[in-house]
Design an enzyme around this catalytic site. Sequence first.
Site, short mmCIF file in Angstrom:
data_model
loop_
_atom_site.label_atom_id
_atom_site.label_comp_id
_atom_site.label_asym_id
_atom_site.label_seq_id
_atom_site.Cartn_x
_atom_site.Cartn_y
_atom_site.Cartn_z
N SER A 121 40.86 51.55 36.67
CA SER A 121 41.70 50.21 36.38
C SER A 121 43.20 50.86 36.92
O SER A 121 44.04 50.87 36.74
CB SER A 121 42.30 50.50 34.92
OG SER A 121 42.93 52.13 34.51
N CYS A 160 41.32 40.30 41.34
CA CYS A 160 41.36 41.83 41.08
C CYS A 160 41.04 41.28 39.04
O CYS A 160 42.00 40.33 39.26
CB CYS A 160 42.66 42.44 41.88
SG CYS A 160 43.31 43.92 40.61
#
EC number: 1.3.-.-
Lengths: 262, 307
Positions: B72, B132
């Site tokens: 992340s 993304c």
Amino acid sequence: MKATSNLKVLSNKQLSRRYWHMAMDSSSIDEKIEPGQFFNIQSADNGSYTPLLRRPFSTFRINENSLEFLYKVEGPGTAKLSEYTPGDYINLLGPQGVPFSIKEGTDKILLLGRGVGIATLAALAQKAFNQGIQVYAVLSARSHDDLLAAEALKDYCTEVVHVTEEEQTSGVDNVREIMNNLITFYQIDAAYTCGSRRLSVLLQNIIKERNIDGEVALEEYMACGVGVCYSCVCDVVRNNTVYSVKSCEEGPVFPIDEVVFA
Amino acid sequence: MTKTDVNLAVDIGGLTISNPIMPASGAFGKGMEEFLDFNLIGAVVPKSITKYPQKGNKNPRACETFGGMINSIGIQSDGIDKYLNHTVPYYQQYDVPLISSISAESVEEFEEMSEMIAGSPDVAALELNISCPNLENNGEAFGMDEDITYEVVHKVRQITDKPILVKLTPNVTNIQKIALAAERGGADSLVVANTLLAMAIDIHSQQPKVGNVMGGLSGPAIKPVIVRQIFQVREVSNLPIIGCGGIMNADDAIEMILAGATAVQVGTASFVNPSVMKDMIEGIRAYMEQYQYQTIYELVGKTMDRI
Ligand SMILES: Cc1cc2nc3c(=O)[nH]c(=O)nc-3n(C[C@H](O)[C@H](O)[C@H](O)COP(=O)(O)OP(=O)(O)OC[C@H]3O[C@@H](n4cnc5c(N)ncnc54)[C@H](O)[C@@H]3O)c2cc1C
Ligand SMILES: Cc1cc2nc3c(=O)[nH]c(=O)nc-3n(C[C@H](O)[C@H](O)[C@H](O)COP(=O)(O)O)c2cc1C
Ligand code: FES
């Protein structure tokens, strides 16, 4: 061009309930290895993807032809590492990262370590001792059993103080008092820490108050270990500006006054 | 057959690369050059660039899961100016094409950034990261919507004649529709795909294992999903596909080529072994010698003929 190295395991022994010690033949590594640097170790056999990623470990002792690691069995990576026996080969990437520095003219240093952070500081103690520097250490752990691994430090230290949760001596106030007493009594030049955020913040305050040098080895989560993935970042303040830097590349050792402890 | 008969070069939408192995954006950069001769790989693909400098997500930013990892990171970036002034010139020392991955927050921003990047003569191709999962709300991305995918690609197509690679997200119900939208928009090549939106929980602290709660799963665990998606995209589109997701060795790369990819991108595998792309190129060459193929094209999508 650098390459990863397959090193032969010389020994791999359990020291206490969770701590293990491993020695590897490092004669094939040409690069100089410095305290505070780390190796990104592949614990799985080649082609087996469990665990998938390498795991970072700092060197516990750096010898002429061997490297020693002290590790705590936490999860799959370290559990697999504990299964290796002498004669097996393990793939290592490293040495990586910025090492501890000892300023010229340093006579006395103080180490503040907790848990596996003690292993990281041990190599620094070894180097300082070999340079004729006096080393003092305050080591913190949950229980005495976890401190067993710190025995090795005794070889290099003039004085080692142990504090544990078990004995209710590891509270910040008590550690602060011990540190301050040692700094005053022995006229410590620099202090180094690893292994606990709480103790790092404490040392950061102490070095500011006492106006001595200090460094911290951070243990951020690392995926690549070579500076490309941005998983290991931490914030540092330089010239009043906050920068997010990769701790595998610009660290893991930082001047402690630079680090923003989140 | 002798070694010299094997030709690894491929064309990925107007850009010819010397072999089908290139890095995946975000898993490659300065730092690896100590372990890998960048001149050996097909192209260099630095981490996605954003318009303004941005910090990325809070720590921890990665964790390992079975056969993979969740990240992340959230595209930590120094912004486009630094990219143009430092990153692009840095890669000029290598004799391979530079593919710039662009990540933007709006269609307009994709246009603006594409214009700036495409204006650099040193950039060989653009890769639009519309996939993304970290930046958009709840892991959503541009690439989850057919119309927006079309719009982004179409707008960027008006700006440049350089090859446009569109990196699709695997987090969709029907990747064929999105692939076709990108093709209609004017894409030259499709990267299939990015990370799978995922989550892991530490049962002791009972907290998510990454700071941003959810992240993108990469590594060997996702390869079968990606192989399926390459195959599906190949069924509907003739654009060259760049397979990406879970490639750990030459065999995995060949599997994706057989499914329909013309080239592949390598991410997580480089974290395990930063020189792995070199081994992959050698492995593909050995496979072609063993089965007597002269060009990669003889393998692209071959599994379709076997069904
Ligand atoms: C620079 C550096 C030096 C280190 N030196 C030592 C050492 O000398 N001895 C030692 O025992 N440990 C050391 N560690 C920590 C060691 O890397 C982790 O304990 C190990 O990776 C755990 O792996 P695992 O698979 O057993 O556990 P996992 O189940 O994967 O993780 C357990 C916990 O370990 C920590 N951890 C896991 N992976 C990493 C990683 N890649 N980077 C940092 N932390 C991680 C996380 O907090 C995680 O919650 C060091 C870490 C860093 C960053
Ligand atoms: C740490 C990390 C950072 C990434 N950053 C980006 C990025 O900036 N842009 C992008 O398009 N993809 C990014 N990705 C996705 C990879 O490019 C790739 O699509 C994905 O990891 C699947 O491939 P792999 O299984 O070979 O890793 C990132 C992946 C990882 C693991
Ligand atoms: S661990 Fe990948 S950048 Fe530091």
